[in-house]
Design a protein around this motif. Structure first.
Motif, PDB file in Angstrom:
ATOM      1  N   SER A 214       0.850  -1.187   0.000  1.00  0.00           N
ATOM      2  CA  SER A 214       0.000   0.000   0.000  1.00  0.00           C
ATOM      3  C   SER A 214       0.887   1.239   0.000  1.00  0.00           C
ATOM      4  CB  SER A 214      -0.880   0.013   1.252  1.00  0.00           C
ATOM      5  OG  SER A 214      -0.070   0.154   2.418  1.00  0.00           O
ATOM      6  N   LEU A 215       0.272   2.401  -0.158  1.00  0.00           N
ATOM      7  CA  LEU A 215       1.028   3.647  -0.054  1.00  0.00           C
ATOM      8  C   LEU A 215       1.716   3.751   1.304  1.00  0.00           C
ATOM      9  CD1 LEU A 215      -1.006   6.610  -1.608  1.00  0.00           C
ATOM     10  CD2 LEU A 215       1.278   5.829  -2.236  1.00  0.00           C
ATOM     11  N   GLU A 216       1.018   3.331   2.348  1.00  0.00           N
ATOM     12  CA  GLU A 216       1.587   3.388   3.690  1.00  0.00           C
ATOM     13  C   GLU A 216       2.834   2.510   3.793  1.00  0.00           C
ATOM     14  OE1 GLU A 216      -2.270   4.922   3.443  1.00  0.00           O
ATOM     15  OE2 GLU A 216      -1.673   2.853   3.002  1.00  0.00           O
ATOM     16  N   ASP A 217       2.833   1.375   3.104  1.00  0.00           N
ATOM     17  CA  ASP A 217       4.024   0.524   3.104  1.00  0.00           C
ATOM     18  C   ASP A 217       5.216   1.247   2.485  1.00  0.00           C
ATOM     19  OD1 ASP A 217       2.999  -1.862   4.304  1.00  0.00           O
ATOM     20  OD2 ASP A 217       1.950  -2.313   2.437  1.00  0.00           O
ATOM     21  N   LEU A 218       4.984   1.947   1.379  1.00  0.00           N
ATOM     22  CA  LEU A 218       6.075   2.703   0.761  1.00  0.00           C
ATOM     23  C   LEU A 218       6.635   3.734   1.726  1.00  0.00           C
ATOM     24  CD1 LEU A 218       4.837   3.260  -2.894  1.00  0.00           C
ATOM     25  CD2 LEU A 218       7.003   2.240  -2.246  1.00  0.00           C
ATOM     26  N   HIS A 219       5.756   4.388   2.445  1.00  0.00           N
ATOM     27  CA  HIS A 219       6.205   5.422   3.383  1.00  0.00           C
ATOM     28  C   HIS A 219       7.008   4.837   4.543  1.00  0.00           C
ATOM     29  CE1 HIS A 219       2.405   7.777   1.943  1.00  0.00           C
ATOM     30  NE2 HIS A 219       3.388   7.825   1.061  1.00  0.00           N
ATOM     31  N   GLN A 220       6.806   3.530   4.843  1.00  0.00           N
ATOM     32  CA  GLN A 220       7.468   2.890   5.974  1.00  0.00           C
ATOM     33  C   GLN A 220       8.710   2.081   5.578  1.00  0.00           C
ATOM     34  OE1 GLN A 220       4.546   0.502   8.085  1.00  0.00           O
ATOM     35  NE2 GLN A 220       2.981   2.072   7.777  1.00  0.00           N
ATOM     36  N   SER A 240       6.026  11.683  -5.263  1.00  0.00           N
ATOM     37  CA  SER A 240       5.655  12.211  -3.944  1.00  0.00           C
ATOM     38  C   SER A 240       5.786  11.135  -2.873  1.00  0.00           C
ATOM     39  CB  SER A 240       4.221  12.743  -3.971  1.00  0.00           C
ATOM     40  OG  SER A 240       4.097  13.824  -4.864  1.00  0.00           O
ATOM     41  N   ALA A 241       5.393   9.905  -3.210  1.00  0.00           N
ATOM     42  CA  ALA A 241       5.517   8.805  -2.254  1.00  0.00           C
ATOM     43  C   ALA A 241       6.984   8.492  -1.980  1.00  0.00           C
ATOM     44  CB  ALA A 241       4.799   7.567  -2.787  1.00  0.00           C
ATOM     45  N   LEU A 242       7.820   8.525  -3.020  1.00  0.00           N
ATOM     46  CA  LEU A 242       9.246   8.282  -2.820  1.00  0.00           C
ATOM     47  C   LEU A 242       9.867   9.394  -1.977  1.00  0.00           C
ATOM     48  CD1 LEU A 242      10.277   7.038  -6.391  1.00  0.00           C
ATOM     49  CD2 LEU A 242       9.805   5.651  -4.354  1.00  0.00           C
ATOM     50  N   GLU A 243       9.439  10.626  -2.210  1.00  0.00           N
ATOM     51  CA  GLU A 243       9.947  11.744  -1.412  1.00  0.00           C
ATOM     52  C   GLU A 243       9.583  11.563   0.061  1.00  0.00           C
ATOM     53  OE1 GLU A 243       9.759  16.577  -1.742  1.00  0.00           O
ATOM     54  OE2 GLU A 243       7.864  15.485  -1.740  1.00  0.00           O
ATOM     55  N   LYS A 244       8.353  11.163   0.324  1.00  0.00           N
ATOM     56  CA  LYS A 244       7.924  10.957   1.707  1.00  0.00           C
ATOM     57  C   LYS A 244       8.710   9.828   2.359  1.00  0.00           C
ATOM     58  CE  LYS A 244       3.767  10.634   4.557  1.00  0.00           C
ATOM     59  NZ  LYS A 244       2.281  10.683   4.553  1.00  0.00           N
ATOM     60  N   GLY A 249      13.539   8.365   5.998  1.00  0.00           N
ATOM     61  CA  GLY A 249      14.795   7.647   6.153  1.00  0.00           C
ATOM     62  C   GLY A 249      15.050   6.520   5.184  1.00  0.00           C
ATOM     63  N   ALA A 250      14.171   6.299   4.233  1.00  0.00           N
ATOM     64  CA  ALA A 250      14.364   5.209   3.278  1.00  0.00           C
ATOM     65  C   ALA A 250      15.532   5.496   2.334  1.00  0.00           C
ATOM     66  CB  ALA A 250      13.094   4.987   2.464  1.00  0.00           C
ATOM     67  N   LYS A 251      16.134   4.420   1.847  1.00  0.00           N
ATOM     68  CA  LYS A 251      17.111   4.481   0.769  1.00  0.00           C
ATOM     69  C   LYS A 251      16.439   4.018  -0.522  1.00  0.00           C
ATOM     70  CE  LYS A 251      20.535   5.570   3.542  1.00  0.00           C
ATOM     71  NZ  LYS A 251      21.147   6.931   3.506  1.00  0.00           N
ATOM     72  N   ILE A 252      16.932   4.534  -1.658  1.00  0.00           N
ATOM     73  CA  ILE A 252      16.341   4.188  -2.951  1.00  0.00           C
ATOM     74  C   ILE A 252      17.441   3.772  -3.922  1.00  0.00           C
ATOM     75  CG2 ILE A 252      15.048   5.042  -4.944  1.00  0.00           C
ATOM     76  CD1 ILE A 252      13.551   6.907  -3.059  1.00  0.00           C
ATOM     77  N   ILE A 253      17.223   2.620  -4.554  1.00  0.00           N
ATOM     78  CA  ILE A 253      18.085   2.142  -5.635  1.00  0.00           C
ATOM     79  C   ILE A 253      17.275   2.179  -6.919  1.00  0.00           C
ATOM     80  CG2 ILE A 253      19.406   0.206  -6.574  1.00  0.00           C
ATOM     81  CD1 ILE A 253      19.760  -0.836  -3.726  1.00  0.00           C
ATOM     82  N   SER A 254      17.812   2.790  -7.949  1.00  0.00           N
ATOM     83  CA  SER A 254      17.177   2.795  -9.267  1.00  0.00           C
ATOM     84  C   SER A 254      17.981   1.901 -10.198  1.00  0.00           C
ATOM     85  CB  SER A 254      17.111   4.223  -9.819  1.00  0.00           C
ATOM     86  OG  SER A 254      16.602   4.234 -11.133  1.00  0.00           O
ATOM     87  N   LYS A 360      15.496  -3.870   6.797  1.00  0.00           N
ATOM     88  CA  LYS A 360      14.567  -4.862   7.344  1.00  0.00           C
ATOM     89  C   LYS A 360      13.253  -4.878   6.572  1.00  0.00           C
ATOM     90  CE  LYS A 360      16.352  -4.715  12.086  1.00  0.00           C
ATOM     91  NZ  LYS A 360      16.033  -4.456  13.530  1.00  0.00           N
ATOM     92  N   ARG A 361      12.973  -3.796   5.844  1.00  0.00           N
ATOM     93  CA  ARG A 361      11.707  -3.672   5.114  1.00  0.00           C
ATOM     94  C   ARG A 361      12.022  -3.168   3.706  1.00  0.00           C
ATOM     95  NH1 ARG A 361       9.129   0.157   9.665  1.00  0.00           N
ATOM     96  NH2 ARG A 361      11.184   1.052   9.257  1.00  0.00           N
ATOM     97  N   THR A 362      11.919  -4.071   2.735  1.00  0.00           N
ATOM     98  CA  THR A 362      12.297  -3.750   1.355  1.00  0.00           C
ATOM     99  C   THR A 362      11.106  -3.914   0.428  1.00  0.00           C
ATOM    100  OG1 THR A 362      14.590  -4.435   1.721  1.00  0.00           O
ATOM    101  CG2 THR A 362      13.810  -4.384  -0.567  1.00  0.00           C
TER     102      THR A 362
END
Length: 756
Positions: A214-220, A240-244, A249-254, A360-362
């Motif tokens: 869900s969107l909430e999962d992306l935010h977490q 916007s979801a990636l920004e949030k 504190g999330a990391k992003i790999i493209s 821990k959450r990917t």
């Protein structure tokens, strides 16, 4: 004030080229949005329409399927969503006088851009056999023509009923019901060309062919991997979801063959600081060679398995099957072969591994860059392997996220638009309506084209979309369609498919998402399902473009009455009168839609059940989540050739061309361009600004040529090239498809370059 459509087709092979941008959205996006909207709708209509997009009391954007959160912005739309709305809510009109002035031969020479810019179709149009142009026809006569052709077929399986992802749940349910009561499972849809590979892989591995987040999962999430996807153009609200997530504190790999501005930096137009500075999204950009993703994820899985304490042993033991087979296959993964397949360096892969192990959450998100290869299904299974190894399904902030393109493409499949339906669905449908649905599998898109080519299918009825523009092997597809006896397109606007017809053809104009829908029982609403399994209502607020339009449910209901007649006990007239009656039937047929009418009336809608996410229950053949261990594949490219991927420009949504610019890639005023790495271009003697023909090579030996493309030196991955579709669909062989899913392999086309 709205402007008139272009009279002439602009030149599309002489663009201006500047360096690509390194940030998406911001003030330029706002300016471009307002300009396009004003040109199509005028100022007052723009305000009245855009303020209802994706609102709880408004209409669902006819663009992508990205979900909305519970709290909505006043401007809950992106640049490309605004373009989609402006194109539909345009004040421009295509009347019978237009068709009288433009014979079929003229329409066939026009670009998709020019056709789409002419405006909304206002009346049903008919092309009689032997005629050179469309003429106005009454709805009664149109349905009589359809009935005449369908009832004359030797078998119901000689008819094809295609669905676009724009179609509402109510219309899709009625459409598949009609097709099955008529006697066929020939229900190809746009999913066959995009996320069919995702559905095939996910159904086998976790038991449901949809995303689990869900969107909430992306935010977490701690880590989000975005593979084979360009959110900045194709799903801008995802930024916007990636920004949030980044803020939390999330990391992003493209992982992508091309650098994309939206993943580099997002300038959020909702906040002043966002517009000025923006947020850097990528923590790691893996510029992978086209088709190297399976090799990458296989090696990552090997490294995870070899790292002490890195696997979630309790989850694997309790919830999965096949771990030993994966471990044995992963052990064979080779560094040198992986570096060859991916074009990456060892430090890059090791850095990705470190980020995976620290999370821990990917969540892994993907789109067409993974789904449109021969080995697409195996690639997505390998993605699932990575998540299963660390227990990242059925955990908050973790899971699979196939990002769907069209606004209700997932809902259409839920409603039964599928050529290979589950027996349980057909049993429920038959029980509810007292019919006997066929049990044999029908044709998907590729097999539908083959059937038309071979004379086995004689009527094509398309519920929305642009079948000709979306499908591969353009010359073969167009020749196949011209062999049919009748083509019917339910449409809001003109596209290429209206110019490539059977011996007879009909265009049936329909209401759009922005239009008010009033039937005999009063004002109606429809429902859609977003990419994350949320179902909600959609209510248009504009007067229809013409008094002669019918809604999609009304078109299906009237067609069914004309074709099936008194032999059908289905209350088609009631369904047209009140869509609530349709939802009552859906509630008794489709699991998860119980009490549909009451739940659809909630402003926020409702979430469909998802056993892996909700219960860590996996409805697969083994009763557990399945690890898989397919042999690793990646495209082999002969010397002197490159591997071409087809893609969208920023002024484009699927096959709809809004303009001739690709702002983020620095290309303006044209679409016939091919992007080539400067080092590859030097080796091949391709000067920047020179013109070339693209010629694809495949094992059938047939020459497929796309002439007159301007070479653009661009920072693509080495050995790779990129060009826009539908202009390059001609290069994709009809029989070049993904194993299992049969999706066209449009992202891995071997091409050579010849002087234009």
């Amino acid at each position: 004030m709205a402007t008139k459509p272009p009279t002439g087709d602009p030149v599309q092979d002489a663009p201006q080229v500047t360096p690509p941008k390194h940030a998406a959205a911001g003030l330029p996006a706002i300016g471009h949005t307002l300009r396009i909207a004003q040109e199509q709708m005028g100022l007052a209509r723009t305000a009245r329409t855009l303020l209802k997009v994706n609102q709880k009391d408004g209409f669902d954007c006819p663009g992508c399927a990205w979900p909305e959160g519970d709290k909505r912005h006043t401007a809950e739309f992106c640049e490309n969503g605004a373009k989609a709305v402006a194109e539909e809510a345009t004040l421009r009109r295509v009347t019978p006088a237009f068709f009288a002035a433009h014979p079929l031969a003229d329409l066939a020479t026009r670009s998709g851009y020019w056709l789409g810019q002419q405006g909304r179709i206002t009346e049903p149009m008919y092309l009689p056999e032997g005629a050179d142009r469309y003429e106005a026809v009454s709805w009664e006569k149109a349905f009589a023509i359809i009935a005449e052709e369908l009832t004359a077929l030797g078998s119901p399986d000689e008819a094809l009923f295609y669905t676009s992802g724009r179609t509402s749940n109510e219309a899709a349910f009625l459409f598949q019901l009609f097709a099955r009561e008529f006697g066929t499972n020939n229900l190809p849809d746009c999913s066959n060309m995009c996320h069919e590979s995702s559905g095939s892989a996910l159904t086998e591995t976790i038991g449901i062919g949809k995303g689990s987040v869900s969107l909430e999962d992306l935010h977490q999430a701690d880590l989000i991997i975005v593979a084979g996807q360009n959110p900045g153009t194709n799903h801008p609200r995802m930024l916007s979801a990636l920004e949030k997530a980044k803020t939390a504190g999330a990391k992003i790999i493209s992982v992508n063959p091309l650098p994309e501005a939206g993943m580099e930096r997002f300038k959020n137009p909702q906040t002043p600081l966002g517009m000025l500075r923006g947020t850097a999204l990528n923590d790691l950009f893996l510029q992978i060679r086209i088709g190297g993703d399976q090799a990458l994820f296989r090696l990552l899985n090997k490294l995870v398995i070899e790292t002490e304490g890195a696997t979630d042993e309790a989850f694997i033991r309790e919830h999965t099957h096949g771990y030993e087979d994966l471990a044995a296959a992963a052990k064979e993964a080779d560094w040198d072969e992986t570096l060859t397949a991916t074009g990456l360096t060892r430090p890059e892969i090791e850095r990705a591994l470190a980020m995976i192990l620290a999370s821990k959450r990917t969540i892994v998100c993907w789109a067409m860059g993974l789904t449109q290869h021969k080995h697409a299904v195996a690639t997505i299974r390998e993605v699932v392997n990575l998540l299963l190894l660390r227990g990242n399904i059925g955990r908050p902030g973790a899971g699979v996220c196939p990002v769907r393109g069209h606004s209700n493409v997932q809902g259409d499949r839920t409603m039964g638009i599928f050529e290979r339906p589950a027996p349980a669905f057909l049993d429920a449908l038959d029980k509810e309506f007292g019919i006997t649905s066929p049990r044999g599998h029908g044709y998907d898109v590729v097999r539908s084209i083959q059937a038309m080519r071979d004379g086995k299918a004689k009527v094509l009825f398309a519920m929305g979309g642009n079948f000709v523009g979306a499908t591969p092997d353009t010359e073969v597809t167009e020749a196949a369609i011209r062999r049919t006896s009748l083509t019917v397109h339910v449409s809001t606007k003109l596209n290429r498919s209206h110019a490539v017809t059977g011996r007879r053809a009909l265009i049936l104009p329909t209401l759009g998402r922005t239009d008010k829908d009033v039937q005999a029982s009063g004002r109606q609403f429809v429902t859609v399902e977003d990419s994350m399994g949320m179902v909600h209502a959609s209510r248009g607020n504009l007067a229809p473009a013409s008094p002669h339009l019918l809604s999609e449910p009304a078109i299906v209901a009237r067609m069914a009455r004309a074709v099936l007649g008194s032999a059908s006990a289905t209350p088609w007239e009631d369904f047209e009168r009140d869509y609530g009656a349709v939802r009552d039937r859906i509630a008794r047929v489709v699991p998860g839609f119980e009490d549909f009418n009451a739940r659809a009336a909630r402003p926020e809608g409702f979430r469909l059940p998802h056993a892996p996410r909700d219960e860590r229950r996996f409805p697969t053949r083994t009763g557990k989540a399945n690890f898989t261990a397919a042999p690793v594949e990646y495209p082999q490219v002969p010397p002197g050739r490159l591997l071409l991927q087809t893609l969208r420009s920023h002024d484009q949504y699927n096959t709809t061309i809004y303009g001739l610019d690709d702002r983020y890639r620095g290309i303006t005023g044209g679409r016939r361009v091919v992007m080539v790495n400067p080092a590859d271009a030097a080796e091949l003697g391709l000067a920047d600004g020179s013109y070339t023909d693209l010629v694809s090579e495949w094992k059938d030996g047939v020459e497929r040529r796309a002439p007159g493309f301007r070479v653009v030196h661009y920072p693509t991955a080495r050995g790779c090239a990129a060009a826009y579709y539908p202009e390059t669909n001609v290069l994709v062989p009809l029989d070049s498809t993904a194993d299992t899913s049969n999706t066209p392999a449009s992202k891995s086309v071997v091409v050579r370059f010849e002087p234009a």
